[in-house]
Design an enzyme around this catalytic site. Structure first.
Site, mmCIF file in Angstrom:
data_model
loop_
_atom_site.group_PDB
_atom_site.id
_atom_site.type_symbol
_atom_site.label_atom_id
_atom_site.label_comp_id
_atom_site.label_asym_id
_atom_site.label_seq_id
_atom_site.Cartn_x
_atom_site.Cartn_y
_atom_site.Cartn_z
ATOM 1 N N ARG A 1 -8.889 2.179 10.434
ATOM 2 C CA ARG A 1 -8.882 0.651 10.509
ATOM 3 C C ARG A 1 -10.547 -0.099 11.271
ATOM 4 O O ARG A 1 -10.114 -1.348 10.907
ATOM 5 C CB ARG A 1 -7.236 -0.166 11.700
ATOM 6 N N ARG B 1 12.282 -11.427 3.730
ATOM 7 C CA ARG B 1 12.866 -10.491 4.286
ATOM 8 C C ARG B 1 14.028 -10.735 5.280
ATOM 9 O O ARG B 1 12.916 -11.611 5.915
ATOM 10 C CB ARG B 1 11.785 -9.505 4.735
ATOM 11 N N LYS C 1 1.065 -1.629 0.070
ATOM 12 C CA LYS C 1 -0.373 0.097 0.320
ATOM 13 C C LYS C 1 0.683 0.834 -0.420
ATOM 14 O O LYS C 1 0.756 2.416 -0.829
ATOM 15 C CB LYS C 1 -0.984 -0.007 1.694
ATOM 16 N N ARG D 1 -1.521 -12.023 12.140
ATOM 17 C CA ARG D 1 -0.846 -10.810 11.793
ATOM 18 C C ARG D 1 -2.289 -10.663 10.440
ATOM 19 O O ARG D 1 -3.285 -9.735 10.846
ATOM 20 C CB ARG D 1 -0.091 -9.895 11.531
ATOM 21 N N ARG E 1 13.123 -10.742 11.470
ATOM 22 C CA ARG E 1 12.439 -9.716 12.153
ATOM 23 C C ARG E 1 11.302 -11.257 12.226
ATOM 24 O O ARG E 1 10.503 -12.348 11.848
ATOM 25 C CB ARG E 1 11.730 -8.780 11.468
#
Ligand SMILES: [Zn+2]
Length: 216
Positions: free
Chosen positions: A88, A127, A13, A167, A156
Site C-alpha cells: 500500500r 450495498r 480485487k 476513502r 454501513r
C-alpha cells in the site's frame, strides 16, 4: 508467475484474485490471511506479530514482511503467487522487492484495477446490511425489509457516498506514489510489467480482460 494486485477498496480485487489464482494455478496470498495463520500457528514471526496486536498496536512492516517471506518460501507458493493487499506504500513495495530478491524470485506483473470514483460510490452505496441479523444485500436500498428476519436494511457508514469519496481520496494519495514507483521499475530492466485493467463491468468480463492482458 508472481502477480501483485493494486486497486481501491471495492474494485473487486479479492474476487478477481481468487478467480485468477484458480485459472492460473497460483496461490493467492492476502496479508490478513497469512498474518492470522502465522498467529494461529504460533510461528516465530506470528508470535512477534501477536505481541503488537495484544497491545493494540499496528504490526510493523518488518514483521509483516517476515510473515510474507515465510509464505512465499512455502512449497505451496513454488509455482507462483497472487499477492493481494500486500503493498500500500512505497516502503512496502521496496520491502517486498527485497524479500523476493532474497528468495531468488521476481515480480512479473503488477495488476492495477482502475475504477472511477463515481462508479465506486454507486457500487458501494448499493450495498446494505440487515440491522438485526447482519445479512448483507446488494442492490437493495436502505429501508427495505430483510428476507430472513424481517429486520430493516441499512447502509454501513463506510459505504455512505461521502465516506467512499474520503476513502478514495486517501487511497489515491497513498497509492499514486506506489503506482509511479512500479511504473519506473517497469520502464527499467527488471522485467516487471505494470498492467492497468478497467475494473468496471461484470465479474466474468473483468476476469477475461485480465487473462487477455496476462497472455500478451
Ligand atoms: Zn435480517
Amino acid at each position: 508467475m508472481n502477480i501483485l494486485l493494486l486497486g481501491p477498496p471495492g474494485a473487486g480485487k479479492g474476487t478477481q484474485g481468487e478467480r485468477l489464482a484458480d485459472r492460473l494455478g497460483l496461490r493467492k496470498i492476502a496479508t490478513g490471511d497469512v498474518l492470522r495463520a502465522a498467529v494461529r500457528e504460533g510461528t516465530e514471526q506470528g508470535r512477534n506479530a501477536k505481541a503488537y496486536m495484544d497491545r493494540g498496536d499496528l504490526v510493523p512492516d518488518e514483521v509483516i514482511l517476515g510473515i510474507m517471506k515465510d509464505a512465499l518460501a512455502a512449497p505451496a507458493s513454488a509455482s507462483g503467487v497472487i499477492l493481494d493487499g500486500v503493498v500500500r506504500t512505497v516502503p512496502q513495495a521496496e520491502g517486498l522487492e527485497r524479500v523476493l530478491r532474497e528468495l531468488g524470485r521476481t515480480l512479473d506483473v503488477v495488476l492495477l484495477f482502475d475504477v472511477e470514483d463515481d462508479e465506486l460510490v454507486s457500487r458501494l452505496s448499493s450495498r446494505t446490511i440487515c440491522e438485526s441479523c447482519q445479512t448483507p444485500y446488494s442492490g437493495r436500498p436502505p429501508g427495505e425489509t430483510c428476507e430472513k428476519c424481517g429486520g430493516t436494511l441499512v447502509r454501513r457508514k463506510d459505504d455512505e457516498p461521502n465516506a467512499v469519496r474520503t476513502r478514495m481520496k486517501a487511497y489515491r494519495e497513498q497509492t499514486a506514489p506506489v503506482v509511479e514507483w512500479y511504473r519506473r521499475r517497469a520502464d527499467g530492466a527488471n522485467g516487471t510489467r505494470l498492467v492497468t485493467v478497467n475494473a468496471l463491468g461484470p465479474v466474468d468480463e473483468i476476469t477475461e480482460r485480465v487473462m487477455r492482458e496476462l497472455e500478451k
